[in-house]
Motif scaffolding. Structure first.
Motif, short mmCIF file in Angstrom:
data_model
loop_
_atom_site.label_atom_id
_atom_site.label_comp_id
_atom_site.label_asym_id
_atom_site.label_seq_id
_atom_site.Cartn_x
_atom_site.Cartn_y
_atom_site.Cartn_z
N GLU A 108 -11.46 9.21 6.68
CA GLU A 108 -10.54 8.93 7.78
C GLU A 108 -9.20 8.48 7.22
OE1 GLU A 108 -12.38 6.04 10.26
OE2 GLU A 108 -13.92 7.40 11.01
N ASN A 109 -8.17 8.49 8.09
CA ASN A 109 -6.88 7.94 7.69
C ASN A 109 -7.06 6.49 7.26
OD1 ASN A 109 -5.74 10.38 8.44
ND2 ASN A 109 -5.10 9.64 10.45
N ILE A 110 -6.41 6.11 6.17
CA ILE A 110 -6.60 4.76 5.65
C ILE A 110 -5.27 4.08 5.40
CG2 ILE A 110 -8.83 5.27 4.60
CD1 ILE A 110 -7.41 5.46 1.90
N SER A 111 -5.30 2.75 5.42
CA SER A 111 -4.15 1.92 5.08
C SER A 111 -4.60 0.90 4.05
CB SER A 111 -3.61 1.22 6.34
OG SER A 111 -2.52 0.35 6.02
N VAL A 112 -3.94 0.91 2.88
CA VAL A 112 -4.35 0.03 1.77
C VAL A 112 -3.11 -0.65 1.21
CG1 VAL A 112 -6.34 1.44 1.18
CG2 VAL A 112 -4.16 1.89 0.07
N ASN A 113 -3.34 -1.75 0.50
CA ASN A 113 -2.26 -2.45 -0.17
C ASN A 113 -1.97 -1.80 -1.52
OD1 ASN A 113 -2.20 -4.19 1.99
ND2 ASN A 113 -3.34 -5.80 0.96
N GLU A 114 -0.73 -1.83 -1.92
CA GLU A 114 -0.34 -1.26 -3.20
C GLU A 114 -1.15 -1.92 -4.32
OE1 GLU A 114 3.85 0.29 -5.04
OE2 GLU A 114 3.81 -1.76 -4.25
N GLY A 115 -1.65 -1.07 -5.24
CA GLY A 115 -2.46 -1.56 -6.34
C GLY A 115 -3.95 -1.39 -6.14
#
Length: 314
Positions: free
Chosen positions: A102-109
């Motif tokens: 699915e579409n995801i949102s993650v923090n850099e790193g």
């Protein structure tokens, strides 16, 4: 034995050549009789007789399924001897992506794994591409795409394509990379008294930054004391409609999101407006677009006056 390749869902025609000496004919699938002459033995409604004459014996199977794959035999009885002709039907199944991230949102790193699983016949080849913001070539030819320590440059749309000889199936995944605000370098602004001044602050951030303006640790509110604050996406503007002496000084722009904040100081300082006297001060004077022409004209006038005085003295 000939092969006939057909896509799932399409019809297949089974043809058998005949001659004048044929007395009996039949089409068989493995050990089951489909047709004997004009008589249909198969109970499958998809099977039908197309042609039966002295030259050709053809049947059709509509909407072919994978279970229809296999060997088919045309048995012909002639006056002299029997003979058979066989064909092998190969059913291809277009690829179908059955599982995708699915579409995801993650923090850099963070470490990111995207998965794309497809079914089909022959077995599909799975390819991952990073197609936006800038289209790139294949980044993986595996079902799993590993992105270790993801950076903001690797966010965007990733496309999974599953392909085989029959067709191609494509699906997309959006990857959003969150990062704290980073403010671009800002310039100090010099403005004369009574003029309009605009301080500009720009910040990259995901999610978008919330801007605040301060002076001497006091927050500036929109619309008070002749100032306006306008936020447009990654930009924030602090506008002074009519600069007064009290407006000169150091201002701080603060950009904040859930991951952090950043700030930058911008100085609003006073400059003098160009006057007629500054036009005679040479290259160091403040000039507008027409000041160069005016300076030459003034110098010429002074030279004429000086010459006239010398002539009168003589």
């Amino acid at each position: 034995m000939d092969n006939i390749t057909v896509r799932q869902g399409e019809p297949v025609f089974l043809r058998c050549a005949q001659d004048n000496g044929v007395t009996h004919t039949a089409w068989l699938n493995r050990s089951s009789i489909l047709y004997a002459g004009e008589d249909k033995w198969s109970v499958d409604p998809r099977v039908s007789l197309v042609t039966l004459d002295k030259k050709e014996y053809t049947i059709k199977i509509d909407r072919v399924e994978v279970t229809d794959e296999g060997q088919y035999t045309c048995a012909v009885q002639t006056r002299s001897r029997p003979r058979t002709t066989s064909v092998h039907v190969i059913v291809q199944v277009p690829p179908k992506i059955t599982t995708i991230s699915e579409n995801i949102s993650v923090n850099e790193g963070a470490n990111v794994t995207l998965v794309c699983i497809a079914a089909g016949k022959p077995e599909p080849t799975v390819t991952w591409r990073h197609i936006s913001p800038i289209a790139q070539g294949p980044v993986s030819e595996e079902e799993y795409l590993e992105i270790p320590a993801i950076t903001r440059q690797k966010e965007g749309i990733y496309e999974c394509s599953a392909s085989n000889e029959a067709s191609v199936d494509v699906q997309k995944v959006k990857v959003t990379v969150n990062f704290p605000p980073a403010i671009s370098e800002a310039k100090d602004i010099g403005v004369p008294l009574g003029q309009k001044a605009i301080l500009r602050c720009e910040a990259d951030a995901v999610p978008s930054a919330v801007f605040e303006w301060y002076r001497d640790d006091r927050r500036i509110l929109n619309g008070l004391n002749g100032t306006d604050i306008e936020n447009r996406g990654r930009l924030s503007f602090l506008t002074f409609r009519n600069v007064s002496q009290e407006n000169y000084g150091n201002y701080t722009c603060v950009a904040t999101n859930k991951l952090g904040s950043a700030y930058i100081n911008i100085i609003l300082y006073e400059i003098s407006e160009p006057t007629s006297s500054t036009l005679l001060q040479g290259p160091g004077a403040v000039q507008d677009g027409n000041s160069g022409t005016l300076g030459i004209h003034t110098s010429s006038c002074l030279l004429i006056i000086l010459c006239a005085q010398l002539l009168l003295g003589l």
